[in-house]
Design an enzyme around this catalytic site. Structure first.
Site, PDB file in Angstrom:
ATOM      1  N   ASN A  38       0.856  -1.182   0.000  1.00  0.00           N
ATOM      2  CA  ASN A  38       0.000   0.000   0.000  1.00  0.00           C
ATOM      3  C   ASN A  38       0.895   1.236   0.000  1.00  0.00           C
ATOM      4  O   ASN A  38       1.487   1.582   1.023  1.00  0.00           O
ATOM      5  CB  ASN A  38      -0.910  -0.012   1.234  1.00  0.00           C
ATOM      6  N   TRP A  39       0.990   1.868  -1.173  1.00  0.00           N
ATOM      7  CA  TRP A  39       1.861   3.035  -1.284  1.00  0.00           C
ATOM      8  C   TRP A  39       1.301   4.256  -0.558  1.00  0.00           C
ATOM      9  O   TRP A  39       2.022   5.216  -0.326  1.00  0.00           O
ATOM     10  CB  TRP A  39       2.072   3.391  -2.761  1.00  0.00           C
ATOM     11  N   LYS A  40       0.020   4.246  -0.257  1.00  0.00           N
ATOM     12  CA  LYS A  40      -0.652   5.408   0.350  1.00  0.00           C
ATOM     13  C   LYS A  40      -0.418   6.641  -0.544  1.00  0.00           C
ATOM     14  O   LYS A  40      -0.356   6.515  -1.759  1.00  0.00           O
ATOM     15  CB  LYS A  40      -0.193   5.606   1.793  1.00  0.00           C
ATOM     16  N   HIS A  44      -9.449   1.015   5.100  1.00  0.00           N
ATOM     17  CA  HIS A  44      -8.173   1.186   5.796  1.00  0.00           C
ATOM     18  C   HIS A  44      -8.380   2.124   6.987  1.00  0.00           C
ATOM     19  O   HIS A  44      -9.190   3.048   6.937  1.00  0.00           O
ATOM     20  CB  HIS A  44      -7.120   1.762   4.841  1.00  0.00           C
ATOM     21  N   GLU A  82      -6.836   4.530   8.101  1.00  0.00           N
ATOM     22  CA  GLU A  82      -6.669   5.957   7.804  1.00  0.00           C
ATOM     23  C   GLU A  82      -7.922   6.526   7.159  1.00  0.00           C
ATOM     24  O   GLU A  82      -8.298   7.674   7.415  1.00  0.00           O
ATOM     25  CB  GLU A  82      -5.439   6.148   6.908  1.00  0.00           C
ATOM     26  N   GLU A  97      -5.587  -5.124  10.731  1.00  0.00           N
ATOM     27  CA  GLU A  97      -4.521  -4.164  11.003  1.00  0.00           C
ATOM     28  C   GLU A  97      -4.702  -3.568  12.395  1.00  0.00           C
ATOM     29  O   GLU A  97      -5.646  -2.827  12.628  1.00  0.00           O
ATOM     30  CB  GLU A  97      -4.501  -3.058   9.941  1.00  0.00           C
ATOM     31  N   GLY A 131       2.606   2.352  11.090  1.00  0.00           N
ATOM     32  CA  GLY A 131       3.498   3.491  10.972  1.00  0.00           C
ATOM     33  C   GLY A 131       4.153   3.909  12.267  1.00  0.00           C
ATOM     34  O   GLY A 131       4.805   4.947  12.331  1.00  0.00           O
ATOM     35  N   SER A 140       3.174  -2.461  10.406  1.00  0.00           N
ATOM     36  CA  SER A 140       4.635  -2.440  10.511  1.00  0.00           C
ATOM     37  C   SER A 140       5.271  -3.778  10.139  1.00  0.00           C
ATOM     38  O   SER A 140       6.223  -4.237  10.777  1.00  0.00           O
ATOM     39  CB  SER A 140       5.083  -2.004  11.915  1.00  0.00           C
ATOM     40  N   GLY A 163       4.907   1.172   4.860  1.00  0.00           N
ATOM     41  CA  GLY A 163       6.213   1.791   4.665  1.00  0.00           C
ATOM     42  C   GLY A 163       7.251   0.904   4.013  1.00  0.00           C
ATOM     43  O   GLY A 163       8.003   1.349   3.132  1.00  0.00           O
TER      44      GLY A 163
END
Length: 253
Positions: free
Chosen positions: A9-11, A97, A99, A169, A175, A215, A237
């Site tokens: 997931n590049w976000k 997600h 976020e 998650e 993160g 992570s 990440g």
């Protein structure tokens, strides 16, 4: 064996030039997924078509969108529909997600609506669920995640739910550098699967891939993925570094 998935997931990261370099680095490692494995790379909307042309030349590699809207079409400036994604050949979409839930106030009902639209368009949803730190510290993570599943997924038929991917998650580990231990990951993902079994039966529940997200990195991927109820990872990440993500792919069962 259930499908094993390494999902990136590049976000909201990388220019297209940087993205191309990353994709070339991942594909250049020439890791061929086994028959039961898939590598899925969720890129920002502007890159979908170009990334798809690069990625899907290699067997077992796919591109995903990071979101879609919960309405079929209409006056929703800036949003992207499931039908639009289908029209350019996108096969996977990440929804729910943490976020998106936190910053954009997405609800379980909206996610249920997104699931319906994606399935209607033949797209595989990667449905995210998980608890924040306060819930984990109160030891209420099981009931919290169960509510997410019940309110977003339990209207689906057994056939429909067999066509989705779930990503658990722990929000407190996204993160932050913190990671659930392999035992913690197995414990809640086994519980999650038991909730599915309670609704749909053990046979259906046993077929649904459940990924871990939080992570994940090259150093811990293989240990986490070795758990019986962990079928790969949704990686943030570490997926922005070709060598790291390649090692994560290699860590799949």
């Amino acid at each position: 064996m259930r499908q094993q998935i390494a999902a990136a997931n590049w976000k909201m990261n990388l220019t297209w030039e940087q993205g191309q370099q990353l994709l070339n680095g991942i594909l250049g490692a020439n890791v061929t997924p086994k028959q039961n494995q898939a590598v899925i790379i969720a890129v920002p909307f502007p890159y979908l078509t170009a990334a798809k042309e690069i990625v899907e030349k290699k067997a077992g590699y796919f591109v995903a969108a990071q979101n879609c809207y919960y309405k079929k079409s209409g006056a929703f400036t800036g949003e992207v529909s499931a039908e639009m994604l289908k029209s350019i050949g996108v096969k996977y979409v990440v929804i729910g997600h943490s976020e998106r839930r936190e910053y954009f106030n997405e609800t379980n009902q909206q996610l249920a609506d997104k699931l319906n639209l994606l399935l209607e368009n033949g797209i595989v949803p990667i449905f995210c669920c998980g608890e924040p730190l306060a819930v984990r510290e109160a030891n209420e993570q099981n009931s919290y995640v169960e509510q997410q599943l019940v309110e977003s997924l339990f209207h689906l038929t057994p056939e429909q739910i067999s066509g989705i991917v779930i990503a658990y998650e722990p929000i407190w580990a996204i993160g932050t550098g913190k990671t659930a231990t392999a035992d913690q990951a197995q414990e809640i993902q086994a519980y999650l699967r038991s909730v599915l079994a309670g609704k749909y039966g053990k046979e259906v529940a046993a077929k649904i891939p459940v990924l871990y997200g939080g992570s994940v990195k090259a150093a811990n991927a293989k240990e986490i993925f070795a758990n019986e109820d962990v079928d790969g990872g949704l990686v943030g990440g570490a997926s922005l570094q070709a060598d790291e993500f390649v090692k994560i792919i290699e860590g799949l069962k």
